[in-house]
Design a protein around this motif. Sequence first.
Motif, PDB file in Angstrom:
ATOM      1  N   ALA A 130       0.753  -1.426  -0.038  1.00  0.00           N
ATOM      2  CA  ALA A 130       0.513   0.444   0.144  1.00  0.00           C
ATOM      3  C   ALA A 130       0.632   1.166  -0.163  1.00  0.00           C
ATOM      4  O   ALA A 130       1.823   1.644   0.468  1.00  0.00           O
ATOM      5  CB  ALA A 130      -1.007   0.318   0.882  1.00  0.00           C
ATOM      6  N   VAL A 131       0.206   2.211  -0.894  1.00  0.00           N
ATOM      7  CA  VAL A 131       1.692   3.682  -0.624  1.00  0.00           C
ATOM      8  C   VAL A 131       0.237   4.248  -0.324  1.00  0.00           C
ATOM      9  O   VAL A 131      -0.565   4.611  -0.707  1.00  0.00           O
ATOM     10  CB  VAL A 131       1.663   3.701  -2.590  1.00  0.00           C
ATOM     11  N   ASP A 132       0.612   5.812  -0.210  1.00  0.00           N
ATOM     12  CA  ASP A 132       0.460   7.222  -0.258  1.00  0.00           C
ATOM     13  C   ASP A 132       0.660   7.892  -1.711  1.00  0.00           C
ATOM     14  O   ASP A 132       1.906   8.533  -1.977  1.00  0.00           O
ATOM     15  CB  ASP A 132       0.755   8.279   1.333  1.00  0.00           C
ATOM     16  N   VAL A 133      -0.295   9.127  -1.782  1.00  0.00           N
ATOM     17  CA  VAL A 133       0.328   9.229  -3.270  1.00  0.00           C
ATOM     18  C   VAL A 133       0.569  11.127  -2.648  1.00  0.00           C
ATOM     19  O   VAL A 133      -0.237  11.184  -1.843  1.00  0.00           O
ATOM     20  CB  VAL A 133      -0.122   9.541  -4.282  1.00  0.00           C
ATOM     21  N   ARG A 134       1.502  11.893  -2.935  1.00  0.00           N
ATOM     22  CA  ARG A 134       1.460  13.019  -2.341  1.00  0.00           C
ATOM     23  C   ARG A 134       1.771  14.162  -3.426  1.00  0.00           C
ATOM     24  O   ARG A 134       2.088  13.150  -4.248  1.00  0.00           O
ATOM     25  CB  ARG A 134       2.750  13.409  -1.208  1.00  0.00           C
ATOM     26  N   ALA A 135       0.811  15.065  -2.946  1.00  0.00           N
ATOM     27  CA  ALA A 135       1.172  16.451  -3.913  1.00  0.00           C
ATOM     28  C   ALA A 135       2.009  17.581  -3.174  1.00  0.00           C
ATOM     29  O   ALA A 135       1.151  17.930  -2.106  1.00  0.00           O
ATOM     30  CB  ALA A 135       0.131  16.859  -4.728  1.00  0.00           C
TER      31      ALA A 135
END
Length: 274
Positions: free
Chosen positions: A147-152
């Motif tokens: 599982a991953v988090d996507v950051r901006a």
Amino acid sequence: MNSRIPVVAATSLGVCALALGGAGTALAAEDDDQAMVSVLHAVPGLTVDVYANGDELIPDFKPGTLTEPQPLPAGSYDLKVFEAGADPKGDPALEKTVEVPAGANATVVAHLDAEGNPRLDAYVNDTSKVAAGKARLTVRHVAAAPAVDVRAGGQPVFKDLVNPKEDTAEVNAGTVSADVVLAGTDDVAIGPADLNLQEGTSTIVYAWGSAQDKNLALKVQTLTGMHSAPSGVNAGAAAGVDGGDGWTAYAGGAGLLALAGALAARRAVTRSRV
């Protein structure tokens, strides 16, 4: 990578009957007689040749390649999938006749699951309007990775995204720096990369590859034509894979083969005019 993957993945590219019919009614393309289909090849280390009605249509289809959207005429197509370079007069990995129905804008992705096994999923692309000054950002986890988090801009936009799920948001248009980190951490797995989120577009980011093989990468797909007037509002959410979180399931299947069929139909029309 396991030596069985080429045959298994080649088969998975065509083993299911095309199942766009259920989604076609609710998510019809602008032309009722066609669908629009793109294909992303996201299985590292695998190259295939695709044939339709006896014609080689996608030779040496390589990992990391995303085809342009192709109109798909409704009809029946005899499809064959071979490992790249295999004799097309021999036995294909699969031979199947598929019925191609009208409707839907979709991207079919051949990729690895979280455990590194090849699979095929199809995602409906949301082409509804976005509000003035906005863009749509969608992230699809199609990598052999946890599982991953996507950051901006260093801030999480999508959290705890697992393969093969997707998530989407309407954001301010502009250029943002995005990266992918392991869920709940600051450990960067992919990126950072600058994303140009233009007003009235839908940008789809695919995280693909294998964490174990250290070849994780991003692939970006951009859809245009979703501008709204200043008073416009978002017309709705996209449909995705496997349901959950309000997504409508889109049946996977022979998306790559359907694209091949569309090209075969085009080639037949061209020949008839010569």
